[in-house]
Design a protein around this motif. Structure first.
Motif, PDB file in Angstrom:
ATOM      1  N   MET A   1     -94.757  17.875  29.884  1.00 43.89           N
ATOM      2  CA  MET A   1     -93.818  18.073  31.002  1.00 43.89           C
ATOM      3  C   MET A   1     -94.078  17.048  32.103  1.00 43.89           C
ATOM      4  SD  MET A   1     -91.791  20.341  30.041  1.00 43.89           S
ATOM      5  CE  MET A   1     -90.798  20.305  31.512  1.00 43.89           C
TER       6      MET A   1
ATOM      7  N   VAL B   1     -92.199  31.397  40.783  1.00 42.28           N
ATOM      8  CA  VAL B   1     -91.405  31.460  42.028  1.00 42.28           C
ATOM      9  C   VAL B   1     -92.096  32.318  43.093  1.00 42.28           C
ATOM     10  CG1 VAL B   1     -89.236  31.078  40.800  1.00 42.28           C
ATOM     11  CG2 VAL B   1     -89.937  33.417  41.311  1.00 42.28           C
TER      12      VAL B   1
ATOM     13  N   LEU C   1     -94.609  28.379  45.242  1.00 48.53           N
ATOM     14  CA  LEU C   1     -93.584  27.601  45.944  1.00 48.53           C
ATOM     15  C   LEU C   1     -94.249  26.721  47.004  1.00 48.53           C
ATOM     16  CD1 LEU C   1     -90.644  30.148  46.439  1.00 48.53           C
ATOM     17  CD2 LEU C   1     -90.794  28.313  44.780  1.00 48.53           C
TER      18      LEU C   1
ATOM     19  N   PHE D   1     -93.899  34.400  33.598  1.00 43.71           N
ATOM     20  CA  PHE D   1     -93.764  32.985  33.973  1.00 43.71           C
ATOM     21  C   PHE D   1     -92.926  32.824  35.244  1.00 43.71           C
ATOM     22  CE2 PHE D   1     -91.231  29.052  33.860  1.00 43.71           C
ATOM     23  CZ  PHE D   1     -92.242  28.103  33.857  1.00 43.71           C
ATOM     24  N   TYR D   2     -91.720  33.384  35.249  1.00 42.28           N
ATOM     25  CA  TYR D   2     -90.864  33.219  36.425  1.00 42.28           C
ATOM     26  C   TYR D   2     -91.450  33.884  37.667  1.00 42.28           C
ATOM     27  CZ  TYR D   2     -87.099  31.017  33.757  1.00 42.28           C
ATOM     28  OH  TYR D   2     -86.359  30.145  32.988  1.00 42.28           O
TER      29      TYR D   2
ATOM     30  N   ILE E   1     -84.885  26.972  42.986  1.00 45.40           N
ATOM     31  CA  ILE E   1     -85.339  28.130  43.765  1.00 45.40           C
ATOM     32  C   ILE E   1     -86.199  27.666  44.956  1.00 45.40           C
ATOM     33  CG2 ILE E   1     -86.825  30.184  43.657  1.00 45.40           C
ATOM     34  CD1 ILE E   1     -85.750  30.514  40.734  1.00 45.40           C
ATOM     35  N   THR E   2     -87.017  26.641  44.739  1.00 51.80           N
ATOM     36  CA  THR E   2     -87.827  26.079  45.834  1.00 51.80           C
ATOM     37  C   THR E   2     -86.912  25.514  46.922  1.00 51.80           C
ATOM     38  OG1 THR E   2     -89.453  25.454  44.169  1.00 51.80           O
ATOM     39  CG2 THR E   2     -89.720  24.469  46.337  1.00 51.80           C
TER      40      THR E   2
ATOM     41  N   ASP F   1     -83.585  22.985  32.649  1.00 46.85           N
ATOM     42  CA  ASP F   1     -84.595  23.800  31.973  1.00 46.85           C
ATOM     43  C   ASP F   1     -85.276  24.705  33.000  1.00 46.85           C
ATOM     44  OD1 ASP F   1     -86.425  22.226  33.345  1.00 46.85           O
ATOM     45  OD2 ASP F   1     -86.787  20.896  31.653  1.00 46.85           O
ATOM     46  N   SER F   2     -86.260  25.465  32.533  1.00 46.61           N
ATOM     47  CA  SER F   2     -86.886  26.430  33.439  1.00 46.61           C
ATOM     48  C   SER F   2     -87.587  25.730  34.612  1.00 46.61           C
ATOM     49  CB  SER F   2     -87.858  27.329  32.678  1.00 46.61           C
ATOM     50  OG  SER F   2     -88.701  26.559  31.876  1.00 46.61           O
ATOM     51  N   PHE F   3     -88.040  24.500  34.381  1.00 47.34           N
ATOM     52  CA  PHE F   3     -88.694  23.771  35.468  1.00 47.34           C
ATOM     53  C   PHE F   3     -87.677  23.368  36.542  1.00 47.34           C
ATOM     54  CE2 PHE F   3     -93.114  22.947  34.184  1.00 47.34           C
ATOM     55  CZ  PHE F   3     -93.084  23.557  32.944  1.00 47.34           C
ATOM     56  N   ASP F   4     -86.457  23.002  36.109  1.00 53.10           N
ATOM     57  CA  ASP F   4     -85.407  22.666  37.084  1.00 53.10           C
ATOM     58  C   ASP F   4     -85.013  23.909  37.880  1.00 53.10           C
ATOM     59  OD1 ASP F   4     -85.236  19.994  36.126  1.00 53.10           O
ATOM     60  OD2 ASP F   4     -84.037  20.706  34.441  1.00 53.10           O
TER      61      ASP F   4
ATOM     62  N   PHE G   1     -77.449  25.811  32.171  1.00 51.43           N
ATOM     63  CA  PHE G   1     -78.699  26.338  31.597  1.00 51.43           C
ATOM     64  C   PHE G   1     -78.572  26.525  30.089  1.00 51.43           C
ATOM     65  CE2 PHE G   1     -82.082  29.368  30.707  1.00 51.43           C
ATOM     66  CZ  PHE G   1     -83.131  28.804  31.424  1.00 51.43           C
TER      67      PHE G   1
ATOM     68  N   ILE H   1     -86.867  26.378  38.669  1.00 47.21           N
ATOM     69  CA  ILE H   1     -87.910  26.620  39.681  1.00 47.21           C
ATOM     70  C   ILE H   1     -87.709  25.673  40.873  1.00 47.21           C
ATOM     71  CG2 ILE H   1     -90.410  26.504  40.110  1.00 47.21           C
ATOM     72  CD1 ILE H   1     -90.689  27.284  37.085  1.00 47.21           C
ATOM     73  N   GLN H   2     -87.316  24.433  40.584  1.00 55.97           N
ATOM     74  CA  GLN H   2     -87.052  23.471  41.656  1.00 55.97           C
ATOM     75  C   GLN H   2     -85.883  23.911  42.537  1.00 55.97           C
ATOM     76  OE1 GLN H   2     -88.058  20.368  43.108  1.00 55.97           O
ATOM     77  NE2 GLN H   2     -89.816  21.469  42.302  1.00 55.97           N
TER      78      GLN H   2
ATOM     79  N   PHE I   1     -87.496   9.594  40.658  1.00 56.68           N
ATOM     80  CA  PHE I   1     -88.432  10.018  41.709  1.00 56.68           C
ATOM     81  C   PHE I   1     -89.679   9.147  41.650  1.00 56.68           C
ATOM     82  CE2 PHE I   1     -86.061  13.694  40.190  1.00 56.68           C
ATOM     83  CZ  PHE I   1     -85.529  14.190  41.385  1.00 56.68           C
TER      84      PHE I   1
ATOM     85  N   ILE J   1     -82.139  17.126  42.902  1.00 56.02           N
ATOM     86  CA  ILE J   1     -83.138  17.771  42.029  1.00 56.02           C
ATOM     87  C   ILE J   1     -83.047  17.242  40.611  1.00 56.02           C
ATOM     88  CG2 ILE J   1     -83.749  19.992  40.949  1.00 56.02           C
ATOM     89  CD1 ILE J   1     -83.104  21.280  43.661  1.00 56.02           C
ATOM     90  N   LYS J   2     -81.847  17.196  40.085  1.00 61.09           N
ATOM     91  CA  LYS J   2     -81.670  16.697  38.718  1.00 61.09           C
ATOM     92  C   LYS J   2     -80.590  15.620  38.746  1.00 61.09           C
ATOM     93  CE  LYS J   2     -82.480  17.468  34.150  1.00 61.09           C
ATOM     94  NZ  LYS J   2     -83.748  17.712  33.481  1.00 61.09           N
TER      95      LYS J   2
ATOM     96  N   ARG K   1     -92.530  18.583  41.632  1.00 63.38           N
ATOM     97  CA  ARG K   1     -91.470  19.364  40.993  1.00 63.38           C
ATOM     98  C   ARG K   1     -92.015  20.186  39.819  1.00 63.38           C
ATOM     99  NH1 ARG K   1     -87.775  16.612  38.095  1.00 63.38           N
ATOM    100  NH2 ARG K   1     -86.253  18.240  38.366  1.00 63.38           N
TER     101      ARG K   1
END
Lengths: 75, 545
Positions: free
Chosen positions: B399, B320, B325, B315-316, A38-39, A30-33, A24, A35-36, B351, A11-12, B359
């Motif tokens: 981003m 999620v 997802l 946001f979260y 969690i996915t 970051d918050s995007f990582d 963190f 989320i990744q 990637f 992931i990172k 992502r």
């Protein structure tokens, strides 16, 4: 745990998931990582992480993430 | 009674005297009485709204707690008797019950906020589309409705998530909702951070009173000496706006940015200072936002409590959620997998572009939604949606392209830690946020766009100024604004470079020097502040939110 760390590394890339304890808070993730991650937990381990668990202490180290994962699995 | 009025400070003084005069365990009652009195004095007519929010949130939280406890008892009782499927079905059923309760309270309270805030705007918009007479509700916003609604809804979500134990005592909960220093313009507090401090009585401490006093002086200086002068310039430009843009547009945007920051952060300093005198630490709402190096960074330093609320509770949960997802997975499935292991410093961070997009896009879309809400939170007009979307789109693009930018910088051998590069990043972020502020002060979307575009008009610099603008300030006022802004800049620069609080540095100085500076600041406010006969008292910008 080792398999989990390998997945985190996908992931990172370039982050020291074995030893870093401020992933963190230290800005390595970051918050995007998050989320990744969690996915990935949802996809590979069928673990749903609720928003209430998204707090820095749960994502500051691979160990903390793994502990959260096990706790959610038990629930 | 505004935060800068003599009556407000008389009110604060009386509250302090009573608060520290009675036994510690009753002190929270003084705060509740003061908060109720304050709201009644300022906004008695609309008091039922805040009472309604307090009651429905309090009852909703207790109801959630009852369902949670019953669930625990039931699961404990049938621990051995029920198989895992039965337990799962029961858990799901109770979760749905909790979800309904939460949804009911959220819809009720956000519904009231949305109805009062947006009804007139939507009615006008729809009647414009249908060419029918405009239906207007014509009521003012109850004092602090956005702030106390967000704060209360954060509490009930925390109870739903099991992060917070609900407050059984309604009077105590009512204090959390209405605490008077923060009711006017926040900061929006998290229950666990603030409630305990409100309920426990604090000892009278010289350090708290002095620190609070310094913060109040600093807030008054920013508001009364600088912001209330800048607003005169801003109004003069905006009142003469037809044909008056070009460099006046650029000036208006810059003046607005400075005025808004001085006004809002000044007000927050006063609120935090008053709370500190009572022994209560309220969260910071600004952290030198104009030193930010990215737009995302700016929003981590500007209106921190609102952004924290939106990140945690919106946001979260959006990013999620199952649908988001799935979106990430769907994009990932369509990505062409890399055959070889790409290095971390490759174009898309190790990637392919589609893998990278998979992502970040769910988070980017959640970001856009959040910024649309931030925009509309600021007011009922499409231009505010533009304000939010402008910031959201910039973060979305940054981003998405972030690994490519990093790759490019490395290829160009740019030292990203050099002083020059940091200054460039700060200036770039400043200019981008200034464009966003144009949406705030334009009459509508096209007016805002014109204001920005006219800044770049190649021929308009002097020849198209139609009238000699009469601002109504003396030369000395401009000197005061300039020196005032320089002082704020110097203090901010010191804080930014040393990462120390200016107050901490001040209180380490010899006592005589501390008092010389404090009395000097007080005199400066008394002599140079904008108040008195002939000067219209300017309300805080965020008071009407």
């Amino acid at each position: 745990m080792e398999e989990f760390i390998e997945k985190l590394k996908l992931i990172k890339k370039g982050v020291d998931f074995e030893n870093e304890t401020e992933l963190f808070d230290g800005g390595f993730l970051d918050s995007f990582d998050v989320i990744q991650i969690i996915t990935m937990l949802d996809e590979d381990y069928e673990i749903t992480v609720p928003p209430s668990e998204i707090i820095p202490t749960n994502f500051n180290s691979a160990k903390a993430m793994f502990a959260m994962m096990q706790r959610l699995e038990d629930e | 009674m505004t935060l800068t009025s003599v009556s407000f400070f008389a009110f604060v003084f009386a509250t302090l005297v009573v608060y520290y005069s009675i036994p510690k365990k009753f002190r929270w009652i003084v705060l509740l009485a003061a908060s109720t009195a304050f709201y009644a004095i300022v906004c008695l007519k609309y008091m039922p709204f805040i009472v309604f929010t307090a009651i429905t949130t309090w009852l909703g939280a207790l109801w959630l707690d009852k369902v949670t406890n019953a669930r625990k008892e039931e699961l404990k009782l049938h621990k051995t008797e029920w198989d895992s499927d039965t337990k799962k079905a029961y858990k799901h059923k109770t979760l749905m019950n909790k979800r309904w309760i939460l949804t009911f309270v959220l819809v009720l309270n956000f519904g009231i906020l949305a109805f009062i805030k947006y009804f007139d705007f939507l009615a006008e918009w729809i009647s414009g589309l249908l060419h029918t007479p405009v239906l207007s509700l014509g009521i003012l916003l109850p004092l602090g409705i956005s702030f106390y609604t967000f704060q209360s809804m954060g509490y009930i979500i925390d109870v739903y998530w099991g992060k917070t134990t609900p407050e059984k005592n309604f009077a105590k909960f009512a204090l959390f909702v209405s605490f008077f220093p923060q009711i006017i313009q926040g900061p929006i507090a998290i229950y666990d951070d603030l409630a305990k401090q409100l309920y426990e009585g604090h000892d009278l401490q010289y350090e708290n009173v002095k620190n609070g006093f310094i913060l109040i002086l600093w807030g008054l200086f920013k508001k009364m000496v600088i912001a209330d002068r800048l607003i005169v310039i801003l109004n003069a430009i905006l009142d003469n706006r037809p044909g008056l843009y070009n460099y006046y547009g650029a000036i208006a945007i810059l003046v607005y940015a400075a005025q808004l920051y001085m006004d809002f952060s000044g007000g927050i300093d006063i609120s935090r200072g008053v709370a500190q005198m009572l022994g209560i630490n309220m969260a910071e709402n600004f952290k030198r936002p104009f030193f930010s190096r990215t737009v995302a960074g700016f929003w981590r330093r500007w209106h921190i409590s609102l952004c924290h609320w939106l990140r945690t509770y919106l946001f979260y949960p959006i990013a999620v959620s199952k649908s988001f997802l799935h979106l990430g997975k769907w994009i990932g499935k369509h990505a062409k997998k890399t055959e070889e292991d790409l290095p971390a410093d490759s174009l898309w961070g190790g990637f392919t572009f589609m893998e990278h997009a998979g992502r970040v896009i769910p988070g980017c879309i959640a970001t856009l939604i959040i910024f649309l809400i931030i925009g509309m939170w600021h007011g009922a007009n499409w231009r505010y949606a533009g304000y939010g979307l402008w910031n959201g789109i910039i973060i979305f693009i940054s981003m998405l392209l972030e690994p490519a930018f990093r790759y490019l910088l490395k290829k160009l051998k740019i030292n990203t830690q050099s002083f020059g590069w940091i200054v460039w990043q700060i200036l770039r972020t400043f200019l981008i946020t200034m464009v966003g502020f144009a949406f705030d002060i334009g009459n509508n979307m096209s007016d805002s766009a014109r204001m920005v575009l006219d800044c770049f008009h190649p021929f308009g610099m002097a020849s198209t100024v139609p009238v000699q603008l009469s601002i109504g300030l003396k030369t000395s006022d401009y000197v005061i604004i300039g020196i005032g802004l320089l002082i704020v800049f110097a203090v901010s620069l010191y804080q930014e470079c040393s990462q120390k609080s200016a107050r901490e540095t001040l209180i380490k100085q010899p006592l005589w020097l501390q008092w010389v500076i404090m009395i000097g600041c007080l005199l400066c406010i008394v002599i140079l502040g904008m108040y008195g006969p002939g000067v219209a008292a300017n309300e805080f910008v965020y008071m009407n939110f």
